[in-house]
Write a protein that holds these residues in place. Sequence first.
Motif, PDB file in Angstrom:
ATOM      1  N   LEU A 151      -0.752 -39.676 -34.339  1.00 14.59           N
ATOM      2  CA  LEU A 151      -1.737 -39.627 -33.258  1.00 14.59           C
ATOM      3  C   LEU A 151      -1.484 -38.425 -32.341  1.00 14.59           C
ATOM      4  CD1 LEU A 151      -2.293 -43.326 -32.111  1.00 14.59           C
ATOM      5  CD2 LEU A 151      -4.025 -41.726 -32.934  1.00 14.59           C
ATOM      6  N   GLU A 152      -0.209 -38.153 -32.061  1.00 14.40           N
ATOM      7  CA  GLU A 152       0.127 -36.999 -31.238  1.00 14.40           C
ATOM      8  C   GLU A 152      -0.354 -35.707 -31.888  1.00 14.40           C
ATOM      9  OE1 GLU A 152       4.067 -37.608 -28.624  1.00 14.40           O
ATOM     10  OE2 GLU A 152       4.415 -37.705 -30.782  1.00 14.40           O
ATOM     11  N   VAL A 153      -0.109 -35.605 -33.195  1.00 15.12           N
ATOM     12  CA  VAL A 153      -0.527 -34.411 -33.932  1.00 15.12           C
ATOM     13  C   VAL A 153      -2.047 -34.280 -33.908  1.00 15.12           C
ATOM     14  CG1 VAL A 153      -0.648 -33.352 -36.223  1.00 15.12           C
ATOM     15  CG2 VAL A 153       1.511 -34.341 -35.419  1.00 15.12           C
ATOM     16  N   LEU A 154      -2.737 -35.389 -34.149  1.00 13.84           N
ATOM     17  CA  LEU A 154      -4.192 -35.350 -34.194  1.00 13.84           C
ATOM     18  C   LEU A 154      -4.790 -35.037 -32.823  1.00 13.84           C
ATOM     19  CD1 LEU A 154      -6.547 -35.607 -36.104  1.00 13.84           C
ATOM     20  CD2 LEU A 154      -6.628 -38.056 -35.629  1.00 13.84           C
ATOM     21  N   GLN A 155      -4.172 -35.554 -31.770  1.00 11.92           N
ATOM     22  CA  GLN A 155      -4.629 -35.241 -30.415  1.00 11.92           C
ATOM     23  C   GLN A 155      -4.484 -33.743 -30.130  1.00 11.92           C
ATOM     24  OE1 GLN A 155      -2.128 -37.924 -28.275  1.00 11.92           O
ATOM     25  NE2 GLN A 155      -3.584 -39.632 -28.331  1.00 11.92           N
ATOM     26  N   ALA A 156      -3.387 -33.173 -30.622  1.00  2.00           N
ATOM     27  CA  ALA A 156      -3.163 -31.736 -30.439  1.00  2.00           C
ATOM     28  C   ALA A 156      -4.177 -30.927 -31.241  1.00  2.00           C
ATOM     29  CB  ALA A 156      -1.739 -31.374 -30.859  1.00  2.00           C
ATOM     30  N   VAL A 157      -4.506 -31.398 -32.437  1.00  2.03           N
ATOM     31  CA  VAL A 157      -5.531 -30.736 -33.249  1.00  2.03           C
ATOM     32  C   VAL A 157      -6.876 -30.785 -32.534  1.00  2.03           C
ATOM     33  CG1 VAL A 157      -6.884 -30.890 -35.380  1.00  2.03           C
ATOM     34  CG2 VAL A 157      -4.396 -31.137 -35.468  1.00  2.03           C
ATOM     35  N   ALA A 158      -7.204 -31.947 -31.993  1.00  4.80           N
ATOM     36  CA  ALA A 158      -8.477 -32.121 -31.285  1.00  4.80           C
ATOM     37  C   ALA A 158      -8.562 -31.211 -30.066  1.00  4.80           C
ATOM     38  CB  ALA A 158      -8.641 -33.579 -30.858  1.00  4.80           C
ATOM     39  N   ALA A 159      -7.412 -30.884 -29.493  1.00  5.06           N
ATOM     40  CA  ALA A 159      -7.383 -30.001 -28.319  1.00  5.06           C
ATOM     41  C   ALA A 159      -7.475 -28.533 -28.712  1.00  5.06           C
ATOM     42  CB  ALA A 159      -6.108 -30.248 -27.517  1.00  5.06           C
ATOM     43  N   GLY A 160      -7.521 -28.273 -30.035  1.00  6.37           N
ATOM     44  CA  GLY A 160      -7.698 -26.906 -30.509  1.00  6.37           C
ATOM     45  C   GLY A 160      -6.428 -26.148 -30.813  1.00  6.37           C
ATOM     46  N   ASN A 161      -5.294 -26.844 -30.887  1.00  7.45           N
ATOM     47  CA  ASN A 161      -4.018 -26.182 -31.158  1.00  7.45           C
ATOM     48  C   ASN A 161      -3.840 -25.853 -32.631  1.00  7.45           C
ATOM     49  OD1 ASN A 161      -2.429 -26.335 -28.484  1.00  7.45           O
ATOM     50  ND2 ASN A 161      -3.219 -28.413 -28.724  1.00  7.45           N
ATOM     51  N   THR A 162      -3.160 -24.752 -32.912  1.00  8.98           N
ATOM     52  CA  THR A 162      -2.796 -24.395 -34.272  1.00  8.98           C
ATOM     53  C   THR A 162      -1.569 -25.178 -34.709  1.00  8.98           C
ATOM     54  OG1 THR A 162      -1.309 -22.623 -33.600  1.00  8.98           O
ATOM     55  CG2 THR A 162      -3.640 -22.047 -33.875  1.00  8.98           C
ATOM     56  N   ASN A 163      -1.266 -25.131 -36.005  1.00 11.29           N
ATOM     57  CA  ASN A 163      -0.068 -25.818 -36.491  1.00 11.29           C
ATOM     58  C   ASN A 163       1.189 -25.299 -35.805  1.00 11.29           C
ATOM     59  OD1 ASN A 163      -1.747 -27.184 -38.187  1.00 11.29           O
ATOM     60  ND2 ASN A 163      -0.885 -26.410 -40.094  1.00 11.29           N
ATOM     61  N   ARG A 164       1.261 -23.984 -35.584  1.00 12.21           N
ATOM     62  CA  ARG A 164       2.438 -23.398 -34.932  1.00 12.21           C
ATOM     63  C   ARG A 164       2.569 -23.916 -33.505  1.00 12.21           C
ATOM     64  NH1 ARG A 164       3.341 -17.049 -35.406  1.00 12.21           N
ATOM     65  NH2 ARG A 164       3.707 -17.767 -37.536  1.00 12.21           N
ATOM     66  N   GLU A 165       1.452 -23.986 -32.790  1.00 15.68           N
ATOM     67  CA  GLU A 165       1.477 -24.472 -31.409  1.00 15.68           C
ATOM     68  C   GLU A 165       1.853 -25.949 -31.349  1.00 15.68           C
ATOM     69  OE1 GLU A 165      -1.946 -21.491 -29.540  1.00 15.68           O
ATOM     70  OE2 GLU A 165      -2.512 -23.403 -30.473  1.00 15.68           O
ATOM     71  N   ILE A 166       1.353 -26.723 -32.313  1.00 19.25           N
ATOM     72  CA  ILE A 166       1.697 -28.150 -32.358  1.00 19.25           C
ATOM     73  C   ILE A 166       3.190 -28.324 -32.621  1.00 19.25           C
ATOM     74  CG2 ILE A 166       1.324 -30.324 -33.594  1.00 19.25           C
ATOM     75  CD1 ILE A 166      -1.519 -29.296 -34.220  1.00 19.25           C
ATOM     76  N   ALA A 167       3.708 -27.534 -33.555  1.00 23.52           N
ATOM     77  CA  ALA A 167       5.132 -27.619 -33.892  1.00 23.52           C
ATOM     78  C   ALA A 167       5.995 -27.303 -32.673  1.00 23.52           C
ATOM     79  CB  ALA A 167       5.446 -26.657 -35.033  1.00 23.52           C
ATOM     80  N   ALA A 168       5.632 -26.258 -31.930  1.00 25.03           N
ATOM     81  CA  ALA A 168       6.399 -25.875 -30.750  1.00 25.03           C
ATOM     82  C   ALA A 168       6.330 -26.954 -29.670  1.00 25.03           C
ATOM     83  CB  ALA A 168       5.878 -24.545 -30.210  1.00 25.03           C
ATOM     84  N   HIS A 169       5.163 -27.529 -29.497  1.00 25.56           N
ATOM     85  CA  HIS A 169       4.960 -28.537 -28.454  1.00 25.56           C
ATOM     86  C   HIS A 169       5.725 -29.831 -28.751  1.00 25.56           C
ATOM     87  CE1 HIS A 169       3.013 -30.875 -25.341  1.00 25.56           C
ATOM     88  NE2 HIS A 169       2.597 -31.760 -26.242  1.00 25.56           N
ATOM     89  N   LEU A 170       5.756 -30.207 -30.029  1.00 28.30           N
ATOM     90  CA  LEU A 170       6.392 -31.470 -30.409  1.00 28.30           C
ATOM     91  C   LEU A 170       7.835 -31.292 -30.886  1.00 28.30           C
ATOM     92  CD1 LEU A 170       3.439 -33.214 -32.336  1.00 28.30           C
ATOM     93  CD2 LEU A 170       4.137 -33.516 -29.947  1.00 28.30           C
ATOM     94  N   PHE A 171       8.309 -30.034 -30.894  1.00 24.91           N
ATOM     95  CA  PHE A 171       9.681 -29.722 -31.321  1.00 24.91           C
ATOM     96  C   PHE A 171       9.933 -30.177 -32.765  1.00 24.91           C
ATOM     97  CE2 PHE A 171       9.793 -30.380 -26.704  1.00 24.91           C
ATOM     98  CZ  PHE A 171      10.228 -29.126 -26.290  1.00 24.91           C
ATOM     99  N   ILE A 172       8.991 -29.857 -33.632  1.00 19.16           N
ATOM    100  CA  ILE A 172       9.129 -30.124 -35.065  1.00 19.16           C
ATOM    101  C   ILE A 172       8.740 -28.852 -35.813  1.00 19.16           C
ATOM    102  CG2 ILE A 172       8.716 -32.612 -34.900  1.00 19.16           C
ATOM    103  CD1 ILE A 172       5.819 -32.153 -35.616  1.00 19.16           C
ATOM    104  N   SER A 173       8.994 -28.815 -37.117  1.00 25.71           N
ATOM    105  CA  SER A 173       8.666 -27.631 -37.897  1.00 25.71           C
ATOM    106  C   SER A 173       7.186 -27.625 -38.278  1.00 25.71           C
ATOM    107  CB  SER A 173       9.512 -27.593 -39.170  1.00 25.71           C
ATOM    108  OG  SER A 173       9.136 -28.641 -40.051  1.00 25.71           O
ATOM    109  N   GLU A 174       6.681 -26.441 -38.632  1.00 28.89           N
ATOM    110  CA  GLU A 174       5.298 -26.345 -39.093  1.00 28.89           C
ATOM    111  C   GLU A 174       5.100 -27.148 -40.377  1.00 28.89           C
ATOM    112  OE1 GLU A 174       2.929 -22.683 -38.891  1.00 28.89           O
ATOM    113  OE2 GLU A 174       4.699 -21.738 -38.001  1.00 28.89           O
ATOM    114  N   ALA A 175       6.126 -27.175 -41.215  1.00 30.05           N
ATOM    115  CA  ALA A 175       6.037 -27.946 -42.456  1.00 30.05           C
ATOM    116  C   ALA A 175       5.844 -29.432 -42.153  1.00 30.05           C
ATOM    117  CB  ALA A 175       7.288 -27.739 -43.302  1.00 30.05           C
ATOM    118  N   THR A 176       6.540 -29.915 -41.127  1.00 29.49           N
ATOM    119  CA  THR A 176       6.389 -31.322 -40.737  1.00 29.49           C
ATOM    120  C   THR A 176       4.987 -31.583 -40.199  1.00 29.49           C
ATOM    121  OG1 THR A 176       8.751 -31.476 -40.215  1.00 29.49           O
ATOM    122  CG2 THR A 176       7.310 -33.156 -39.275  1.00 29.49           C
TER     123      THR A 176
END
Length: 206
Positions: A151-176
Amino acid sequence: MIRLLIADDHPIVRDGLSGMFAAEPGFEVVGQAGDGAEAVRMAETLRPDVILMDLQMPDMNGLTAITELAERGITSRVLVLTTYDTDGYVVPAIEAGATGYLLKDAPRDDLLRAVQAAAEGKSVLAPSVANTLMNHVRTPPTPDILSPRELEVLQAVAAGNTNREIAAHLFISEATVKTHLLNIYAKLTAPDRASAVAKAFKLGLL
């Protein structure tokens, strides 16, 4: 005479289908499109009876094209012709307005009959596609289908974030992030980011 538009990003596939239908009485191929955007433009101008639509195409995919056709009030029947029969592709295409859904390994006579039926407004489904829809109806997604992290990832996607931005925000890798997105697509039966967000809003997840 059934006027047909063929939309597929592979020239060999387009030419093969065009030749097949051109050789049959009662069919006229009025155009070929290499992507969804071109298919929409040509459909708006040519107003074919049936559009044979692939789903995976560059620039604008088939699902987006089907949605765009409906929004523009173009009444051409859309018959999906693809290699994918999972509910992540089937359900969104049908919901978007496709009249039928066939696979590219369909026998020639089945394809001819399917286009004829589509032109008459009848729904045509490959057997495996019909099974997919039945299973989807029997086991509809539930509001708690996504994990808190998904849900956190999807909320970030809905906000227009890229995979790299989501990874940085959630402290996980882009692969994750990509793994979470694949799980989200599967759970929501959505083929891409935009469809997943739209489905999540429809289900009240966002």
